[in-house]
Design a protein around this motif. Structure first.
Motif, mmCIF file in Angstrom:
data_model
loop_
_atom_site.group_PDB
_atom_site.id
_atom_site.type_symbol
_atom_site.label_atom_id
_atom_site.label_comp_id
_atom_site.label_asym_id
_atom_site.label_seq_id
_atom_site.Cartn_x
_atom_site.Cartn_y
_atom_site.Cartn_z
ATOM 1 N N GLU A 59 25.021 58.619 27.754
ATOM 2 C CA GLU A 59 25.488 57.294 28.156
ATOM 3 C C GLU A 59 26.490 57.426 29.291
ATOM 4 O O GLU A 59 27.422 58.227 29.233
ATOM 5 C CB GLU A 59 26.122 56.559 26.970
ATOM 6 N N ARG A 60 26.265 56.617 30.327
ATOM 7 C CA ARG A 60 27.165 56.618 31.485
ATOM 8 C C ARG A 60 27.583 55.189 31.780
ATOM 9 O O ARG A 60 26.786 54.260 31.676
ATOM 10 C CB ARG A 60 26.462 57.223 32.700
ATOM 11 N N SER A 61 28.826 55.047 32.173
ATOM 12 C CA SER A 61 29.355 53.748 32.571
ATOM 13 C C SER A 61 29.225 53.611 34.084
ATOM 14 O O SER A 61 29.541 54.554 34.817
ATOM 15 C CB SER A 61 30.827 53.641 32.173
ATOM 16 N N LEU A 62 28.770 52.453 34.528
ATOM 17 C CA LEU A 62 28.699 52.251 35.964
ATOM 18 C C LEU A 62 30.083 52.203 36.606
ATOM 19 O O LEU A 62 30.209 52.330 37.816
ATOM 20 C CB LEU A 62 27.893 50.988 36.293
ATOM 21 N N SER A 63 31.119 52.095 35.787
ATOM 22 C CA SER A 63 32.483 52.127 36.327
ATOM 23 C C SER A 63 32.800 53.480 36.971
ATOM 24 O O SER A 63 33.706 53.572 37.795
ATOM 25 C CB SER A 63 33.509 51.801 35.248
ATOM 26 N N MET A 91 32.081 39.002 34.232
ATOM 27 C CA MET A 91 31.172 40.128 34.145
ATOM 28 C C MET A 91 31.081 40.800 35.513
ATOM 29 O O MET A 91 31.009 40.134 36.532
ATOM 30 C CB MET A 91 29.797 39.613 33.716
ATOM 31 N N SER A 92 31.068 42.110 35.499
ATOM 32 C CA SER A 92 31.010 42.904 36.724
ATOM 33 C C SER A 92 29.983 44.015 36.552
ATOM 34 O O SER A 92 29.668 44.425 35.433
ATOM 35 C CB SER A 92 32.404 43.491 36.988
ATOM 36 N N ILE A 93 29.505 44.531 37.639
ATOM 37 C CA ILE A 93 28.563 45.662 37.602
ATOM 38 C C ILE A 93 29.167 46.826 36.816
ATOM 39 O O ILE A 93 28.457 47.601 36.167
ATOM 40 C CB ILE A 93 28.164 46.084 39.041
ATOM 41 N N TYR A 94 30.496 46.923 36.860
ATOM 42 C CA TYR A 94 31.184 48.041 36.210
ATOM 43 C C TYR A 94 31.282 47.890 34.691
ATOM 44 O O TYR A 94 31.722 48.805 34.009
ATOM 45 C CB TYR A 94 32.575 48.223 36.805
ATOM 46 N N ASP A 95 30.864 46.748 34.171
ATOM 47 C CA ASP A 95 30.884 46.527 32.719
ATOM 48 C C ASP A 95 29.646 47.088 32.026
ATOM 49 O O ASP A 95 29.560 47.050 30.799
ATOM 50 C CB ASP A 95 30.980 45.025 32.411
ATOM 51 N N PHE A 96 28.684 47.598 32.792
ATOM 52 C CA PHE A 96 27.426 48.046 32.211
ATOM 53 C C PHE A 96 27.388 49.550 31.999
ATOM 54 O O PHE A 96 27.966 50.311 32.778
ATOM 55 C CB PHE A 96 26.246 47.615 33.084
ATOM 56 N N ASN A 97 26.674 49.927 30.954
ATOM 57 C CA ASN A 97 26.400 51.323 30.652
ATOM 58 C C ASN A 97 24.897 51.513 30.652
ATOM 59 O O ASN A 97 24.145 50.582 30.376
ATOM 60 C CB ASN A 97 26.935 51.719 29.269
ATOM 61 N N ALA A 98 24.475 52.735 30.921
ATOM 62 C CA ALA A 98 23.055 53.082 30.845
ATOM 63 C C ALA A 98 22.959 54.563 30.533
ATOM 64 O O ALA A 98 23.844 55.341 30.918
ATOM 65 C CB ALA A 98 22.354 52.764 32.160
#
Length: 159
Positions: free
Chosen positions: A15-19, A1-8
């Motif tokens: 919806e935006r992906s932290l990637s 799991m990485s910070i880039y796996d999250f959406n908000a």
């Protein structure tokens, strides 16, 4: 799991992906408009402008502490724009503790527990610093002013 796996969802509901923030350091903050720490928005904006292109400030309004973020998304955006002239991303209101905690904040609390290993966020304006590789680096208390983090922030930039 990485910070880039999250959406908000951002404050407008998109919806935006932290990637999309890969390669930049992140300062993730749970915020509130009617808190004694609310003036920290000014320092967050200053950091965002100072390190434009290297640092993203991501604000997550939260109404779990003293009901200090009671407004709608429009109220929050308007307050931030008019009072602090914010230009960094603001997201939809989230829970940072309890059964409805946003998955991003579960990840952050697991990665960077607080004092004595506690995971619970104690108040508004708790800050999480993520380096430019997406690694959680440090958790800061609400009383830690954003400009006091400069040395730590600069250490997260790629050379």
């Amino acid at each position: 799991m990485s910070i880039y796996d999250f959406n908000a969802n951002d404050i407008k509901g998109k919806e935006r992906s932290l990637s999309e923030f890969k390669g930049k350091s992140l300062l993730i903050v749970n915020t509130a408009s009617k808190c004694g720490f609310t003036p920290q928005y000014a320092e967050l904006q200053e950091l965002y402008k100072r390190y434009e292109g290297k640092l993203e400030v991501l604000a997550f309004p939260c109404n779990q502490f003293g009901a200090q973020e009671p407004g709608t998304a429009e109220d929050i955006q308007s307050f931030c724009d008019l009072t602090f002239h914010t230009s960094f991303p603001i997201f939809e209101k989230v829970d940072v503790n309890g059964a409805e905690t946003h998955p991003l904040f579960n990840y952050l609390k697991d990665s960077l527990p607080g004092i004595l290993g506690t995971k619970k966020i104690k108040w508004n304006f708790t800050k999480f610093l993520i380096d430019s590789e997406g690694n959680p680096v440090k958790r800061y208390a609400p009383t830690d002013k954003p400009l006091s983090l400069v040395k730590d922030i600069e250490a997260t930039f790629k050379s």
